[in-house]
Design an enzyme around this catalytic site. Structure first.
Site, PDB file in Angstrom:
ATOM      1  N   HIS A 149      14.771   2.437  37.531  1.00 48.81           N
ATOM      2  CA  HIS A 149      15.157   3.568  36.697  1.00 48.81           C
ATOM      3  C   HIS A 149      16.657   3.520  36.390  1.00 48.81           C
ATOM      4  CE1 HIS A 149      16.502   7.890  36.491  1.00 48.81           C
ATOM      5  NE2 HIS A 149      15.598   7.888  35.541  1.00 48.81           N
TER       6      HIS A 149
ATOM      7  N   GLU B 180      17.301   0.994  33.777  1.00 51.51           N
ATOM      8  CA  GLU B 180      16.912   1.546  32.461  1.00 51.51           C
ATOM      9  C   GLU B 180      18.093   2.341  31.865  1.00 51.51           C
ATOM     10  OE1 GLU B 180      15.575   5.580  31.160  1.00 51.51           O
ATOM     11  OE2 GLU B 180      14.082   4.918  32.615  1.00 51.51           O
ATOM     12  N   HIS B 181      18.683   3.222  32.670  1.00 54.56           N
ATOM     13  CA  HIS B 181      19.831   3.997  32.182  1.00 54.56           C
ATOM     14  C   HIS B 181      20.972   3.080  31.769  1.00 54.56           C
ATOM     15  CE1 HIS B 181      19.490   8.461  33.229  1.00 54.56           C
ATOM     16  NE2 HIS B 181      18.287   7.973  33.434  1.00 54.56           N
TER      17      HIS B 181
ATOM     18  N   GLU C 239      19.672  14.314  37.583  1.00 57.52           N
ATOM     19  CA  GLU C 239      18.266  14.164  37.197  1.00 57.52           C
ATOM     20  C   GLU C 239      17.375  14.304  38.434  1.00 57.52           C
ATOM     21  OE1 GLU C 239      17.338  10.439  35.290  1.00 57.52           O
ATOM     22  OE2 GLU C 239      15.300  11.074  34.788  1.00 57.52           O
TER      23      GLU C 239
END
Lengths: 422, 429
Positions: free
Chosen positions: B67, B70-71, B142
């Site tokens: 993740h 991905e960012h 997040e």
């Protein structure tokens, strides 16, 4: 795209295209009132409990399954001073299924039965079912706190619109539920179907067939059209109201409501739409770039237009408890900078490009175009041609966008904050 | 290069599958009646890959790295991907799941330029200590946002109850502590192992011309190496035993929420499509809105419309779960278990089976109306070595006896866990 008034107060809109899916909705629109807001929240669930031909919930759901997985949603909503009870059915278009024409007609007939021929016991809604649905609604109202950002906006809205019906909670009041009897709900239902505006909206490949279906549907209504109340502005406060609600949460939620204090005309609404997108509506907006990306204060932060106040804007974010003040100041600073300097030519062009792209593909998805046009009907009383809206967007200048946000004043804020010691 | 036309006689439609010389799979579904397109570039690298061999070197990475990667890919040297897409008008996004990471855009103008942008930023990694530190703050927020979601907590708790070692038990985004361990070197290792063309699929549907898509892919991938250094995922030896039969925590919610979850044997490689479909039918027939169980529990106030029955699967795990809000989670779970046992003993009513099968068929066809759904499902099917039409075809042919046999092999009582979130205060308990 066609729109006709079939009978006084009954409108049919058809959007035809090469879709594999048919979507048909019937919305009953009535004035939003304190007295009936809870009844009209329970009503859609009672309508889903059964019809004369499918006399209970399971029979109705099985009928939908047999119609090749027809999806049905009954719902309530509020828009400005209007209350909406709606039933939507969608499924694979008949042309792709055996006995296709028959299925489209059966779906439409079932939808009308749900709205107009519900299951009654001795002329009233079933008492036992009503008890169950009242409790479900109580659970739903109490569970609003589970979605912390949504709950934050709910409290904000109640403060923002505290002077009129727009502050009414969409889901109704828990304390009203015990007073909803079969007699009362049946009376509210009969009043609704006899005194409302009806919007029938079809999106799919066969408008002609559904025009005929809509004409037959119109004959099943016997109504006096309900007048719609025009939106009034939320006035500017001398001093913003700040709500603070402590909760056991990991991350604080902050929501801010701004108003121009006026009801904006069509062009001004378009300017506001563009300005909100530039300020906090996209991943290259001021708030996203400067508050999230540069200062790492938030993961989620956005600004959106508030149509229902005539001319307003909301800003919301999730933020670390220790950073709340910094974030408020950062949002305020971004707004000041935007108003003072305006968006750059590049920023403005990029937002226009985004709308060109989004509006250009709007017809691709039957749900998207249906929601777009239904919202337009609720806002303006008529359809909006996406191409015309785009032309208006293209004409917005940087100066107009800056001036529009310059007219905004903070009306109120709501902070859900982490309880001390948690 | 190899190419293949994948055709559905039933729907009179087709799409194209190409495999470029460098190993990239390209799927193109032309939909001339649409104005826009939806495109995804995905890698079969999700949060559950935490240990792998890159050549002869073993790499271990902390929870949340897929993740995080991905960012970070959204930010190249000097410019981020959102800025690049803003110049084309496309709406862009990305997401990471347990088994994959996907980068996507939708657009109705400047499609070719957006497609080039998508490929360029995914193939141009740039990671530094400084940009990693900045992202740790954003992702930390997040993670905290999800920490306030009871549904998310239930899902994580149930997976932690079922799995002792498998990384599916860890949150996709990791924890604030785990992402603090991430270094540029780790990100490059993951990138070099799993973002090579052989491990990726580009899927695009809508108003596109297949040959043009292919040309753009060739041009944009011309500079991208296809390393042949072998990569092998290392998975812990997870047995069929569960970790915990019961987990509970308190949060600021009004009513209790529960998740009754079962650890199942993963779908078999050769029968995956049929078993996947069978699993969907089983869940609908046992606990869907048309089931006697749903109606009974609904009327008894033991569940409401938050109730859901779903499956989560990849090559090496399958978890089936029933979840929702209930004033009496234990009783709701007992009733679900009894209904499962009844269905195992007595089988399904043939008329209901046929209705559920038809409903599934209709919903699968409906899905092909949307460019988003078509491109997404085309990519997911490719990652499972299937085509988009396989499941539609299977839904016409699947028979009740097969599904009942599958049911009897599932829902073992010693492989279940119950996760409950109860109100911290002021709730209705």
């Amino acid at each position: 795209m066609t729109r006709v008034e079939l009978k006084p107060g009954i409108f049919f809109t058809a959007i035809e295209g090469g879709y594999k899916k048919s979507r048909l909705s019937v919305a009953l629109i009535t004035p939003l009132r304190r007295e009936t807001v809870t009844d009209t929240a329970v009503l859609p669930y009672m309508l889903e409990r059964g019809t004369r031909s499918c006399p209970d919930m399971t029979a109705l759901k099985r009928r939908l399954c047999a119609l090749y997985g027809t999806a049905m949603t009954t719902s309530y909503a509020t828009f400005g001073f209007s209350r909406i009870v709606e039933c939507v059915m969608s499924g694979a278009d008949g042309s792709l299924l055996p006995d296709g024409d028959k299925i489209s007609a059966e779906r439409a007939a079932l939808l009308l039965d749900v709205l107009l021929d519900p299951h009654f016991e001795n002329g009233l809604f079933d008492k036992n079912w009503l008890e169950i649905e009242r409790e479900k609604q109580r659970e739903a109202i109490n569970a609003l706190i589970n979605d912390k950002m949504g709950y934050c906006y709910k409290l904000l809205n109640e403060e923002f619109f505290k002077a009129d019906e727009r502050a009414l909670p969409t889901d109704g009041f828990a304390q009203d539920l015990d007073g909803i009897t079969p007699e009362r709900l049946t009376a509210v239902y009969r009043e609704l179907v006899g005194h409302c505006t009806v919007e029938i909206l079809y999106v799919g490949p066969d408008a002609a067939m559904h025009m005929q279906i809509a004409r037959e549907a119109a004959e099943r209504f016997s109504l006096v059209p309900a007048a719609r109340r025009a939106v009034t502005p939320v006035l500017k406060n001398d001093k913003p109201v700040d709500l603070v609600v402590p909760l056991e949460i990991e991350q604080d939620k902050l929501a801010l409501a701004y108003t121009t204090g006026e009801v904006l005309g069509r062009r001004e609404q378009t300017v506001l739409k563009v300005a909100c997108a530039l300020f906090g509506g996209t991943a290259t907006s001021r708030l996203f770039k400067n508050v999230r990306e540069k200062q790492s204060l938030c993961y989620s932060i956005s600004a959106m237009q508030g149509y229902e106040s005539g001319g307003g804007m909301y800003v919301g974010c999730g933020v670390e408890h220790a950073d709340v003040q910094r974030t408020r100041e950062a949002i305020g600073r971004e707004l000041e900078n935007f108003v003072q300097d305006g968006p750059s030519a590049e920023e403005l062009e990029q937002v226009k490009l985004l709308y060109r792209s989004v509006l250009g593909g709007l017809y691709d998805n039957s749900n998207s175009i249906a929601k777009y046009e239904f919202n337009s009907i609720l806002r303006t009383g008529d359809l909006t041609d996406p191409a015309e809206e785009l032309a208006l967007i293209e004409s917005v200048s940087a100066q107009e966008a800056a001036e529009m946000l310059g007219r905004m004043r903070l009306n109120c804020s709501c902070l859900l904050c982490r309880k001390e010691g948690v | 290069m190899t190419d293949e036309i994948i055709r559905s006689e039933r729907l009179s439609e087709q799409y194209y599958r190409y495999t470029l010389e460098n190993g990239l799979t390209v799927l193109v579904y032309p939909m001339p009646q649409k104005k826009g397109v939806y495109a995804l570039l995905g890698t079969k690298f999700g949060s559950t890959t935490r240990e792998f061999m890159l050549g002869d070197r073993q790499v271990n990475v902390p929870a949340g790295i897929a993740h995080f990667l991905e960012h970070k890919l959204f930010e190249n040297e000097g410019e981020d991907a959102f800025d690049l897409f803003a110049r084309t008008g496309a709406s862009a996004n990305a997401y990471t799941s347990f088994d994959k990471t996907c980068y996507l855009f939708s657009a109705s103008i400047n499609v070719e330029q957006s497609l080039r942008t998508l490929i360029r930023f995914v193939t141009s990694p740039h990671f530094t200590e400084q940009t990693i530190a900045k992202e740790q703050g954003i992702i930390g927020q997040e993670i905290k946002m999800y920490d306030d979601s009871a549904e998310w907590a239930l899902s994580t708790m149930s997976l932690q109850g079922l799995y002792k070692l498998h990384p599916v038990r860890d949150d996709i985004a990791g924890t604030v502590e785990s992402i603090a361990q991430i270094t540029p070197e780790m990100l490059y290792d993951c990138y070099n192992a799993f973002y090579r063309p052989q491990n990726m699929v580009l899927s695009i549907a809508g108003s596109v011309e297949p040959q043009r898509v292919l040309e753009i892919c060739r041009e944009e991938y011309a500079h991208v190496a296809a390393p042949d250094e072998p990569v092998k995922r290392i998975l812990p030896k997870e047995t069929q035993e569960i970790a915990d039969a019961f987990l509970e925590r308190r949060m600021q919610v009004f009513a209790p929420q529960f998740c009754l979850a079962y650890k199942e044997k993963p779908f078999e490689a050769g029968a995956r499509t049929v078993q996947d479909l069978g699993c969907r039918l089983i869940l609908e027939l046992i606990a869907g809105e048309t089931s006697d169980l749903y109606r009974r529990l609904y009327d008894q106030g033991l569940l409401n419309d938050t109730f859901d029955a779903s499956a989560l699967d990849d090559d090496d795990y399958l978890c089936v779960a029933f979840s929702g809000e209930s004033e009496d989670p234990d009783r709701a779970a007992r009733e679900i278990e009894q209904e499962i046992e009844r269905a195992k003993r007595e089988g399904f009513d043939p008329e209901r089976f046929e209705e559920a099968r038809r409903a599934l068929y209709g919903s699968l066809i409906c899905g092909l109306d949307s460019v988003e759904n078509t491109a997404t499902k085309m990519l997911y099917a490719a990652f499972k070595n299937a085509t988009l039409y396989d499941i539609i075809d299977a839904s016409e042919k699947i028979n009740q006896a097969e599904v009942e046999a599958q049911l009897r092999s599932m829902f073992r009582t010693d492989r279940k866990t119950m996760a409950v979130v109860r109100p911290s205060d002021g709730g209705q308990e």
